[in-house]
Design an enzyme around this catalytic site. Sequence first.
Site, PDB file in Angstrom:
ATOM      1  N   ASP A 111       0.814  -1.215   0.000  1.00  0.00           N
ATOM      2  CA  ASP A 111       0.000   0.000   0.000  1.00  0.00           C
ATOM      3  C   ASP A 111       0.854   1.275   0.000  1.00  0.00           C
ATOM      4  OD1 ASP A 111       1.039  -0.335   2.464  1.00  0.00           O
ATOM      5  OD2 ASP A 111      -0.844  -0.091   3.566  1.00  0.00           O
TER       6      ASP A 111
ATOM      7  N   HIS B 112      22.927   1.849 -19.662  1.00  0.00           N
ATOM      8  CA  HIS B 112      22.087   2.420 -18.618  1.00  0.00           C
ATOM      9  C   HIS B 112      22.294   1.673 -17.299  1.00  0.00           C
ATOM     10  CE1 HIS B 112      19.116   4.864 -21.293  1.00  0.00           C
ATOM     11  NE2 HIS B 112      20.323   5.360 -21.252  1.00  0.00           N
TER      12      HIS B 112
ATOM     13  N   ASP C 195      26.090   9.908 -15.684  1.00  0.00           N
ATOM     14  CA  ASP C 195      25.009  10.434 -16.528  1.00  0.00           C
ATOM     15  C   ASP C 195      23.888  10.809 -15.562  1.00  0.00           C
ATOM     16  OD1 ASP C 195      22.982  10.941 -18.316  1.00  0.00           O
ATOM     17  OD2 ASP C 195      23.342   9.153 -19.537  1.00  0.00           O
TER      18      ASP C 195
ATOM     19  N   ASP D   4      19.944  16.572 -18.951  1.00  0.00           N
ATOM     20  CA  ASP D   4      20.504  15.245 -19.237  1.00  0.00           C
ATOM     21  C   ASP D   4      21.974  15.411 -19.603  1.00  0.00           C
ATOM     22  OD1 ASP D   4      20.965  12.646 -19.956  1.00  0.00           O
ATOM     23  OD2 ASP D   4      19.683  12.653 -21.739  1.00  0.00           O
TER      24      ASP D   4
ATOM     25  N   HIS E 114      24.743   3.593 -29.833  1.00  0.00           N
ATOM     26  CA  HIS E 114      23.513   4.374 -29.635  1.00  0.00           C
ATOM     27  C   HIS E 114      23.461   5.605 -30.529  1.00  0.00           C
ATOM     28  CE1 HIS E 114      25.872   7.242 -27.307  1.00  0.00           C
ATOM     29  NE2 HIS E 114      26.303   6.264 -26.520  1.00  0.00           N
TER      30      HIS E 114
ATOM     31  N   HIS F 280      18.883  12.986 -28.607  1.00  0.00           N
ATOM     32  CA  HIS F 280      17.420  12.875 -28.636  1.00  0.00           C
ATOM     33  C   HIS F 280      16.807  14.194 -28.207  1.00  0.00           C
ATOM     34  CE1 HIS F 280      17.878  12.573 -24.258  1.00  0.00           C
ATOM     35  NE2 HIS F 280      18.870  11.732 -24.503  1.00  0.00           N
TER      36      HIS F 280
ATOM     37  N   HIS G 132      13.582  12.018 -22.548  1.00  0.00           N
ATOM     38  CA  HIS G 132      13.491  11.645 -23.955  1.00  0.00           C
ATOM     39  C   HIS G 132      12.120  12.091 -24.444  1.00  0.00           C
ATOM     40  CE1 HIS G 132      16.289   8.043 -22.821  1.00  0.00           C
ATOM     41  NE2 HIS G 132      16.975   9.147 -23.008  1.00  0.00           N
TER      42      HIS G 132
ATOM     43  N   GLU H 295      25.425  13.373 -27.552  1.00  0.00           N
ATOM     44  CA  GLU H 295      26.065  12.468 -26.596  1.00  0.00           C
ATOM     45  C   GLU H 295      26.832  11.322 -27.239  1.00  0.00           C
ATOM     46  OE1 GLU H 295      23.158  10.016 -24.403  1.00  0.00           O
ATOM     47  OE2 GLU H 295      21.619  11.337 -25.212  1.00  0.00           O
TER      48      GLU H 295
ATOM     49  N   TYR I 185      32.537   2.586 -26.049  1.00  0.00           N
ATOM     50  CA  TYR I 185      32.451   1.604 -24.960  1.00  0.00           C
ATOM     51  C   TYR I 185      33.332   0.400 -25.309  1.00  0.00           C
ATOM     52  CZ  TYR I 185      28.583   4.774 -24.473  1.00  0.00           C
ATOM     53  OH  TYR I 185      27.847   5.934 -24.391  1.00  0.00           O
TER      54      TYR I 185
ATOM     55  N   ARG J 114      31.303   8.636 -22.329  1.00  0.00           N
ATOM     56  CA  ARG J 114      30.241   9.376 -23.020  1.00  0.00           C
ATOM     57  C   ARG J 114      30.341  10.825 -22.547  1.00  0.00           C
ATOM     58  NH1 ARG J 114      26.375   6.186 -22.050  1.00  0.00           N
ATOM     59  NH2 ARG J 114      25.277   7.074 -20.260  1.00  0.00           N
TER      60      ARG J 114
ATOM     61  N   GLU K  44      27.994  14.267 -22.824  1.00  0.00           N
ATOM     62  CA  GLU K  44      26.641  14.647 -23.261  1.00  0.00           C
ATOM     63  C   GLU K  44      26.302  16.075 -22.855  1.00  0.00           C
ATOM     64  OE1 GLU K  44      23.525  12.332 -21.374  1.00  0.00           O
ATOM     65  OE2 GLU K  44      22.121  12.847 -22.980  1.00  0.00           O
TER      66      GLU K  44
END
Length: 431
Positions: A37, A230, A247, A258, A337, A341, A348, A372, A376, A394, A396
């Site tokens: 709950d 991610h 990130d 972002d 990737h 975006h 996104h 970005e 890798y 990365r 970004e």
Amino acid sequence: MIYEKEYVLRRKKLAKKLSSNAVLIVFSAAQKIRSNDTEFPYRQDSNFYYLTGFKEDKAALVIVKEKKEFKTYLFVTKKDPSLELWTGKRLGQEKAKKCFLVDDVFYYEDLGKKFSHFIDNRYALYYDFKLDYSKVKMIKAKTKNISAYFNAAILIEELRLIKSASEIKLIKKALSITKEAHHKAMQISSSLKYEYELQAEFEYIFKKNGAYSDAYTTIVACGNSANTLHYIANDKKLIKNELILIDAGCEYEYYASDITRTIPVSGKFTQAQKEVYKMVLDVNKTIIEMIRPNILRSELQKKSEELLCRGMLRLGILHGELEELLEEKIYKKYYPHGIGHWMGIDVHDQCPYKTIRGDELRLKAGMVMTIEPGIYLDKDDKSVPKKYRGIGIRIEDDILVTKEGYENLSCDIVKDIDAMQELIRTNSSNQ
Ligand code: GLY
Ligand code: MN
Ligand code: MN
């Protein structure tokens, strides 16, 4: 802050896009159960919020259009003192009538009855199916006399693409908080033991500055963890001489930021890390420089693939002919990737990159997109030179398209090697 007249304008723009003799309905988000709950903190549905600025659940917006005229109706839930004791005050019908410039406000509890009246003899129904059309059958069964069904989400997302001055202001505010957190992370990482300690620092700085929360779960990935795009476990030890990919961006008054920065745990890049970092940074900068009205996202994508391919050939990560590597998409193993975006109320923003006819959208002043690029290199990948294995980078930024070209909204979050090392060094010498 966004004033009511801006929401009125958004509803008007949306109504203009509807066919005549149509009804549109957009619902608030539902409360989501975390366990038994207990609930997750409530977050309003992005499209509903964009059109109303209303933050309560159990609400709906209806637009009824006949020829060129249209009416807007808001449905809000009834005030109930016994429930309000637990979960807080509701605005209620009377106050909502004063706050929102809609034609009328009704009770959500009466929506079913009112709605069958609204759709009587209407040709089209616009419903927010998002990208999930599984509800189509259910909606059709409930609205038998409608001839045409459209996805309201596409129309709203199109509107959301072009940001107003007040929206840009909120994104900038989100970014100023995010900047504080990234800079703090650079300054303290060498004194911490675990990835989650950095995550905690981000969440603390976000909340302390009045942000609702993170715009997405913060990624703190040390060393090889960065090769999971991610990665949100954030539970490993920070290892000296490794990099940390962070990130993270806050959501401020429903607007996202972002940002990814990749920093050395110790405060100093090794030579091998520097080589890969410099390659990604150059691509980040070159692609940002390309941004201007009319350019296609796919052109940015293509250029980033070419530049990263060239860089990887130079570093001996890839071998062979550039054209063939691009043609065969070999680089995807290390750059899997997209270049970026749309960003706005959602990290996104969902507007499709192509129209229904299949034409790709061109960038326009007022759009915000991330840039970005990333590389890798898994620790177990024997085809990568040994010195580069386990590196994931990365970088970004969040970019506003302007009439003249672009504005890098995150340009003051440091990313040059010397500037980062300097920021880290000044802090360590102050301790
Ligand atoms: N933070 C998710 C992304 O960069 O798209
Ligand atoms: Mn992003
Ligand atoms: Mn990101």
